[in-house]
Structures are given as structure tokens and as C-alpha cells.
Design a protein around this motif. Structure first.
Motif, PDB file in Angstrom:
ATOM      1  N   ILE A  38       0.860  -1.199   0.000  1.00 49.80           N
ATOM      2  CA  ILE A  38       0.000   0.000   0.000  1.00 49.80           C
ATOM      3  C   ILE A  38       0.896   1.249   0.000  1.00 49.80           C
ATOM      4  CG2 ILE A  38      -1.717   1.298   1.332  1.00 49.80           C
ATOM      5  CD1 ILE A  38      -3.221  -1.062   0.802  1.00 49.80           C
ATOM      6  N   GLN A  39       1.959   1.193   0.800  1.00 50.83           N
ATOM      7  CA  GLN A  39       2.891   2.330   0.856  1.00 50.83           C
ATOM      8  C   GLN A  39       3.504   2.563  -0.529  1.00 50.83           C
ATOM      9  OE1 GLN A  39       2.452   0.044   3.080  1.00 50.83           O
ATOM     10  NE2 GLN A  39       2.863   0.777   5.128  1.00 50.83           N
ATOM     11  N   ALA A  40       3.859   1.456  -1.208  1.00 48.46           N
ATOM     12  CA  ALA A  40       4.492   1.583  -2.523  1.00 48.46           C
ATOM     13  C   ALA A  40       3.511   2.165  -3.537  1.00 48.46           C
ATOM     14  CB  ALA A  40       4.991   0.219  -2.987  1.00 48.46           C
ATOM     15  N   GLN A  74       1.043   5.749  16.125  1.00 46.68           N
ATOM     16  CA  GLN A  74       1.191   4.472  16.817  1.00 46.68           C
ATOM     17  C   GLN A  74       2.452   3.782  16.345  1.00 46.68           C
ATOM     18  OE1 GLN A  74      -2.318   2.268  16.506  1.00 46.68           O
ATOM     19  NE2 GLN A  74      -2.993   3.369  14.723  1.00 46.68           N
ATOM     20  N   ARG A  75       3.209   3.312  17.308  1.00 45.15           N
ATOM     21  CA  ARG A  75       4.485   2.660  17.022  1.00 45.15           C
ATOM     22  C   ARG A  75       4.675   1.476  17.964  1.00 45.15           C
ATOM     23  NH1 ARG A  75       3.888   6.003  13.505  1.00 45.15           N
ATOM     24  NH2 ARG A  75       5.206   7.802  13.047  1.00 45.15           N
ATOM     25  N   MET A  76       5.544   0.553  17.544  1.00 46.99           N
ATOM     26  CA  MET A  76       5.960  -0.541  18.422  1.00 46.99           C
ATOM     27  C   MET A  76       7.483  -0.503  18.457  1.00 46.99           C
ATOM     28  SD  MET A  76       5.280  -3.243  20.168  1.00 46.99           S
ATOM     29  CE  MET A  76       3.635  -3.840  19.850  1.00 46.99           C
ATOM     30  N   VAL A  88       5.480   9.107   8.036  1.00 47.62           N
ATOM     31  CA  VAL A  88       4.333   9.984   7.788  1.00 47.62           C
ATOM     32  C   VAL A  88       3.480   9.438   6.637  1.00 47.62           C
ATOM     33  CG1 VAL A  88       5.661  11.403   6.163  1.00 47.62           C
ATOM     34  CG2 VAL A  88       3.758  12.435   7.399  1.00 47.62           C
ATOM     35  N   CYS A  89       2.197   9.846   6.582  1.00 48.84           N
ATOM     36  CA  CYS A  89       1.279   9.351   5.552  1.00 48.84           C
ATOM     37  C   CYS A  89       1.801   9.675   4.138  1.00 48.84           C
ATOM     38  CB  CYS A  89      -0.087  10.023   5.731  1.00 48.84           C
ATOM     39  SG  CYS A  89      -1.226   9.680   4.388  1.00 48.84           S
ATOM     40  N   PRO A  90       2.071   8.645   3.330  1.00 48.03           N
ATOM     41  CA  PRO A  90       2.558   8.917   1.973  1.00 48.03           C
ATOM     42  C   PRO A  90       1.432   9.320   1.022  1.00 48.03           C
ATOM     43  CG  PRO A  90       2.438   6.555   2.349  1.00 48.03           C
ATOM     44  CD  PRO A  90       1.982   7.208   3.617  1.00 48.03           C
TER      45      PRO A  90
HETATM   46  C1  HEM Z   1      -7.119  13.055   4.476  1.00 48.74           C
HETATM   47  C2  HEM Z   1      -6.781  11.818   4.266  1.00 48.74           C
HETATM   48  C3  HEM Z   1      -5.780  11.062   5.074  1.00 48.74           C
HETATM   49  C4  HEM Z   1      -5.420  11.188   6.387  1.00 48.74           C
HETATM   50  C5  HEM Z   1      -5.970  12.156   7.425  1.00 48.74           C
HETATM   51  C6  HEM Z   1      -4.380  10.207   6.638  1.00 48.74           C
HETATM   52  C7  HEM Z   1      -3.752  10.032   7.859  1.00 48.74           C
HETATM   53  C8  HEM Z   1      -2.721   9.146   8.097  1.00 48.74           C
HETATM   54  C9  HEM Z   1      -2.041   8.992   9.357  1.00 48.74           C
HETATM   55  C10 HEM Z   1      -2.336   9.762  10.624  1.00 48.74           C
HETATM   56  C11 HEM Z   1      -1.101   8.037   9.210  1.00 48.74           C
HETATM   57  C12 HEM Z   1      -0.111   7.535  10.282  1.00 48.74           C
HETATM   58  C13 HEM Z   1       1.246   8.210  10.076  1.00 48.74           C
HETATM   59  C14 HEM Z   1       2.135   8.201  11.302  1.00 48.74           C
HETATM   60  O1  HEM Z   1       1.794   7.579  12.291  1.00 48.74           O
HETATM   61  O2  HEM Z   1       3.218   8.854  11.280  1.00 48.74           O
HETATM   62  C15 HEM Z   1      -1.198   7.564   7.857  1.00 48.74           C
HETATM   63  C16 HEM Z   1      -0.411   6.563   7.325  1.00 48.74           C
HETATM   64  C17 HEM Z   1      -0.574   6.087   6.076  1.00 48.74           C
HETATM   65  N1  HEM Z   1      -1.420   6.577   5.089  1.00 48.74           N
HETATM   66 FE1  HEM Z   1      -2.701   8.108   5.252  1.00 48.74          FE
HETATM   67  N2  HEM Z   1      -4.136   9.515   5.488  1.00 48.74           N
HETATM   68  C18 HEM Z   1      -4.961  10.002   4.504  1.00 48.74           C
HETATM   69  C19 HEM Z   1      -5.031   9.589   3.197  1.00 48.74           C
HETATM   70  C20 HEM Z   1      -4.286   8.585   2.670  1.00 48.74           C
HETATM   71  C21 HEM Z   1      -4.351   8.143   1.299  1.00 48.74           C
HETATM   72  C22 HEM Z   1      -5.239   8.729   0.207  1.00 48.74           C
HETATM   73  C23 HEM Z   1      -3.469   7.114   1.191  1.00 48.74           C
HETATM   74  C24 HEM Z   1      -3.087   6.278  -0.014  1.00 48.74           C
HETATM   75  C25 HEM Z   1      -3.805   5.863  -0.912  1.00 48.74           C
HETATM   76  C26 HEM Z   1      -2.836   6.918   2.476  1.00 48.74           C
HETATM   77  C27 HEM Z   1      -1.882   5.960   2.751  1.00 48.74           C
HETATM   78  C28 HEM Z   1      -1.255   5.804   3.973  1.00 48.74           C
HETATM   79  C29 HEM Z   1      -0.260   4.767   4.226  1.00 48.74           C
HETATM   80  C30 HEM Z   1       0.213   3.717   3.239  1.00 48.74           C
HETATM   81  C31 HEM Z   1       0.180   4.952   5.545  1.00 48.74           C
HETATM   82  C32 HEM Z   1       1.228   4.103   6.295  1.00 48.74           C
HETATM   83  C33 HEM Z   1       2.601   4.786   6.248  1.00 48.74           C
HETATM   84  C34 HEM Z   1       3.746   3.869   6.691  1.00 48.74           C
HETATM   85  O3  HEM Z   1       3.554   2.677   6.864  1.00 48.74           O
HETATM   86  O4  HEM Z   1       4.888   4.382   6.842  1.00 48.74           O
HETATM   87  N3  HEM Z   1      -3.361   7.832   3.348  1.00 48.74           N
HETATM   88  N4  HEM Z   1      -2.183   8.256   7.193  1.00 48.74           N
END
Ligand code: HEM
Length: 513
Positions: A141-143, A374-376, A453-455
Motif C-alpha cells: 500500500i505504501q508503494a 502508533q508505534r511498536m 508519515v502518511c505517503p
Molecule cells: C485526508 C486523508 C488522510 C489522512 C488524514 C491520513 C492520515 C494518516 C495517518 C495519521 C497516518 C499515520 C502516520 C504516522 O503515524 O506517522 C497515515 C499513514 C498512512 N497513510 Fe494516510 N491519510 C490520509 C489519506 C491517505 C491516502 C489517500 C493514502 C493512499 C492511498 C494513504 C496511505 C497511507 C499509508 C500507506 C500509511 C502508512 C505509512 C507507513 O507505513 O509508513 N493515506 N495516514
């Protein structure tokens, strides 16, 4: 010669009667060990531990206190104990870090997001497979977010524009007379339509109401069913799921989604692995080697990450914006001035600075949860001030300072102009970029913060702006907020109220979108 005859031991225990004193001693020892294990925390820095009280046998009461008022509890603990403490949350003790620790923890390699999320989401229950994709070590999903969505953001502009128009016409119709709609339900429908177009981009799906409904129903139902299971210990979840009507419905829905996606997989199989990397679906197909069940899980996984934060945020944006006539007027003027001249492109979307401010402010006041980041700890970590985090510690960061007045003046109120005004301030100390919707900091981490951070935030910004332009230009909206308020806490999660209603009517847009 063995000291103990194993057969003797087995036969002695086989004959153990429930009335035998040995049985009761054994049971008491088992309960004590269980209790002891669940109270023992690795706490080398001697931090305060708030959870089970000395006279409580299990963690049930501590869990309930957290579930009933997580924000109040976190605030009270922070006031009494400072910026780091252990708190019993929904299912376990977590180390709660507050403002002063956010920048210290953000880039620590030993603090892993996926393993932290797994503690909350992974339950091994059939039907929840798409949730597991978010925590998978494959990081697919990240990729998709980094390599498909972010790299080709421009290619999504036109489909997002077209689909926003289509979704609004479908859900709110062209009716020029005011008519009542459910706000959150409408936003969900917009998102499922638009995300189906983005992630599948095949008219057999994005124009197929059965698919569009199934994907959005999954996002909603998985949140409710997952919340129900969260309060059971890991080993009991599969059993509890058998008795939960929501979990059973989710399993059936997931199976239906797999069936619905069968013809799509056949189409992809025909194309082979040479699929356009600009398409998230093609990218996914290559990554999962064409396996149908994985493909279905990842498509729904993408919907989950996009809807979960995005749909909630957009619902908040709607009730906040439409409560302020002047703001609606100023946003409309900005759209006419910027998009009216250039149309939609990366540059014009960046130049919608008031809209950017509104989105950032809505996310500040309504982050997804009382606890984020959230982290471990996958290894022992020592933070810059000497705080020792042992391996295996579950961690979250408090967002309470983001939503109150401690760092943002009048921070408990919505001010759509807040970041717009900060940009104009000649005495500002921070860079202009730090006020962008997609920027993060220790005082605003609605998208997370640091190396994990959210990619997807750039795509999220792109999509929310295009949809909001369509809503503002093409509709008049009057929002009706339920008596209980526009949102509520479900455990630690911040939920936009499903009872929010609106009266909407089609209007003549000043510009063509
Ligand atoms: C307004 C919309 C969104 C919000 C508020 C949001 C919020 C977040 C938050 C709070 C995290 C956790 C990051 C952390 O703990 O540092 C996160 C992670 C993530 N988000 Fe979003 N997100 C949004 C939209 C999206 C979209 C559209 C995608 C992709 C299609 C996405 C993909 C991801 C992924 C893959 C992660 C995990 C990052 C990792 O494993 O390093 N997010 N998001």
C-alpha cells in the motif's frame, strides 16, 4: 534414570476432579500468573502507570474508563504526570508520549508504525484480510501511494474532476430546489465513486453501483466490527467473531467482493504483467503476482486508508465551512480567481491557499484519533532526553495539545483563516511551507509525522480540493447539526456524526469546472 515418571504425572492429572483441592490451587496459581503477567510492564525509566487500580482483578474497568472518555483521561494524566506515562488503552498498556517527545520520536528507526498498527488491527479473523494489508511487511500500500499516486499526481487530475462532478450529480442530483440529504452518507458515496475511479479506472466497476456500494460498505462495516473485537484478547477474537453479526456480515461481504473482482482479474490476466505503472491497479497486480484474493484485499486496503482519514475529514470540512457564510463567499471567490483562470492543475491547486488553510484547520481540530503516531519498539530505544523505551513497548502520541488552546490561540475553535493569516504574517517565525495542508509538525500531525508519515497526503490534498471546488461552485448547502454535536468519540477514534443532515440545491456555477 529419569527423576520423574512422566506417565505417572499424566495419569495423576487425568484423574484430577474439579472438587479436588489441587484443582483449585492450580486454578488460583493460573489466575495469579495471568494477573501478574498483565500487570508487569517493562518500565526502566520508572514512568507513572495508569490503568488497573490495586483492587481491580482484571483490566476490564481500566479499558472501560479509556473507552468512555479517552480524551479526558489522556488530558488528566498529562496534567498530573507530565509528557510520558503508561496508560491502559483499548486493549493493552501503551506508552503515551506528549508534545515534548514528538520530534524526539519521529525518526527513530526502532519505533515501527506497521507493528504498532498491527496491535490494533490484526486479528486473524476471516473477512478482515484487507486490514492486514496495511500492516504487511511487504509495504505494498505504501508503494502504491509513493510510486503510483505521488509520482503521477497530474494524471489523476482529470479523472478526479470528472468523477467529482458525476458523484455529486448522482448523490445530490441536479435539483435546483432545496432537498434533504444525510451528510456523512453522501460523503461516503462521493468517496467510493471517486476512489473506484482512481484505483480501478474500469467503467465496469466505477460505474457499477454494486461495486461502488460494496467497497464503501466494507470500509464502514470493518470499522464497526473491528471496534467490537478490539476489546477481546487476541486468542479470543476468532471465537468472539463467530458470535458477532457484524463480523459475520463482514466475512460475507469480503467474499462477495472477491467474486465481484473475478472478471477484473481475468481482464488483467489477459493483459499480462505488462501493465501501465501509472495505474494503481496495474501496479498492484504486478506486486501480488496476479493472485485474486490478495488483489481484492489490497484494493479494499487502499479504499480503507483513503476513506478512513479522507471521508471523515471531508465530512468535518463540510459542516465547518457551511456554518460560516463569509468563508463560503471567500472560498468561492478564490476558486473563481484561481481555477477560473488556469483550470485544475498542480499549480492552481497549490494556489488555493484559503482552501488549503481550511483543510489544514479542519484536520487540526478533528484528527482521526485522540492518540496518533502508533508505534511498536522493535528494539530498545533511548530518546534524546534519556527516556528508555524497551523492546516490545506499544507507543502512541497524544493529540490533545493540537485541539486545545495550549499551542494554537483559541485552538478549541475552528478558524478557517488561521493558516492563511499565518502565511501573510510578516513576523512569522516558521517557513511558508510549514503552513501547507500536507506539512506536519509536533503541533499538527493529523497526517502523522517523521519517517513514517502518511505517503498518501499529497493525493488526499489533490482529491479533497477538487471535490470541494465542485461542492462550493455547484451547490448551496445548509448543514443541520444533531443535538449531541457534529462528532463524538468512539474509544480513541474521533467520529463525524452519521446523523449530520444537510439541505442542498444545485446552483449556477460562476465558472465551468
Ligand atoms: C485526508 C486523508 C488522510 C489522512 C488524514 C491520513 C492520515 C494518516 C495517518 C495519521 C497516518 C499515520 C502516520 C504516522 O503515524 O506517522 C497515515 C499513514 C498512512 N497513510 Fe494516510 N491519510 C490520509 C489519506 C491517505 C491516502 C489517500 C493514502 C493512499 C492511498 C494513504 C496511505 C497511507 C499509508 C500507506 C500509511 C502508512 C505509512 C507507513 O507505513 O509508513 N493515506 N495516514
Amino acid at each position: 534414570m529419569p527423576l520423574i515418571n512422566l506417565e505417572d504425572v499424566i495419569s495423576r492429572y487425568r484423574n484430577l476432579e474439579p472438587s479436588s483441592p489441587v484443582f483449585y490451587y492450580g486454578l488460583a496459581i493460573f489466575i495469579f500468573c495471568y494477573w501478574w503477567k498483565s500487570t508487569t510492564l517493562k518500565n526502566p525509566s520508572g514512568l507513572p502507570v495508569i490503568g488497573r487500580r490495586w483492587y481491580e482483578l482484571g483490566n476490564g474497568k481500566a479499558k472501560k474508563r479509556f473507552r468512555d472518555d479517552s480524551l479526558g483521561l489522556v488530558r488528566a494524566c498529562q496534567k498530573k504526570h507530565g509528557d510520558a506515562f503508561f496508560l491502559y488503552t483499548d486493549s493493552t498498556y501503551r506508552l503515551i508520549l506528549c508534545r515534548n517527545y514528538i520530534d524526539m520520536m519521529r525518526n527513530e528507526k526502532g519505533l515501527d508504525f506497521a507493528s504498532g498498527l498491527a496491535l490494533k488491527l490484526d486479528n486473524g479473523v476471516h473477512g478482515f484480510e484487507p486490514m492486514a494489508t496495511m500492516t504487511s511487511s511487504k509495504k505494498i500500500i505504501q508503494a502504491v501511494a509513493k510510486h503510483s499516486l505521488n509520482r503521477h499526481l497530474g494524471t489523476f487530475t482529470e479523472p478526479l474532476n470528472e468523477e467529482s462532478d458525476y458523484a455529486l450529480r448522482q448523490v445530490w442530483t441536479d435539483n435546483p430546489e432545496f432537498h434533504e440529504v444525510m451528510l456523512k452518507d453522501s460523503v461516503w458515496k462521493f468517496f467510493s465513486q471517486i476512489m473506484s475511479r482512481t484505483f480501478i479506472n474500469d467503467p465496469d466497476y466505477y460505474r457499477n453501483p454494486e461495486w461502488v456500494e460494496a467497497s464503501s460498505e466494507y470500509v464502514e462495516l470493518s470499522a464497526t466490527a473491528g471496534y467490537e473485537l478490539r476489546f477481546f484478547p487476541g486468542w479470543a477474537k476468532p471465537l468472539a467473531a463467530q458470535f458477532s453479526p457484524n463480523c459475520r456480515r463482514l466475512k460475507d461481504l469480503y467474499e462477495r467482493i472477491n467474486t465481484l473482482l473475478g472478471p477484473l482479474k481475468k481482464k488483467l490476466d489477459k493483459q499480462g504483467l505488462e501493465v501501465d505503472p501509472k495505474s494503481p491497479l496495474g501496479f498492484l497486480y504486478q506486486k501480488v503476482d496476479g493472485r485474486l484474493d490478495e488483489l481484492a484485499s489490497y484494493i479494499i486496503g487502499l479504499c480503507l486508508v483513503s476513506f478512513d482519514g479522507g471521508g471523515e475529514l471531508f465530512t468535518h470540512v463540510m459542516h465547518l465551512v457551511w456554518s460560516n457564510e463569509q468563508l463560503v463567499c471567500d472560498l468561492r471567490s478564490e476558486i473563481v480567481n484561481v481555477v477560473g483562470k488556469e483550470g485544475f492543475n498542480k499549480n492552481s491547486l497549490q494556489n488555493l491557499v484559503l482552501m488549503d488553510s481550511v483543510l489544514k484547520e479542519a484536520l487540526r481540530l478533528h484528527p482521526e484519533s485522540v492518540l496518533l503516531l502508533q508505534r511498536m519498539a522493535t528494539e530498545k530505544v533511548v530518546l534524546a532526553d534519556g527516556l528508555i523505551i524497551p523492546k516490545g513497548t506499544a507507543i502512541m502520541a497524544s493529540t490533545s495539545h493540537i485541539v486545545d488552546g495550549s499551542v494554537w490561540p483559541d485552538g478549541d475553535k475552528f478558524d478557517g483563516y488561521r493558516f492563511f493569516n499565518l502565511r501573510q504574517d510578516p513576523d512569522r517565525t516558521a517557513s511558508l511551507a510549514s503552513y501547507n495542508f500536507t506539512s506536519t509538525s509536533a503541533d499538527h500531525f493529523g497526517f502523522g509525522h517523521g519517517s513514517q508519515v502518511c505517503p498518501g497526503r499529497f493525493f488526499a490534498s489533490h482529491m479533497q480540493k477538487i471535490l470541494l471546488c465542485h461542492v462550493l461552485m455547484k451547490y448551496d448547502v445548509e448543514v443541520m447539526i444533531p443535538e449531541e454535536g457534529a462528532w463524538f468519540q468512539r474509544g480513541q477514534t474521533h467520529v463525524a456524526h452519521p446523523g449530520l443532515k444537510a439541505r442542498v440545491r444545485r446552483r449556477e456555477a460562476e465558472i465551468k469546472l
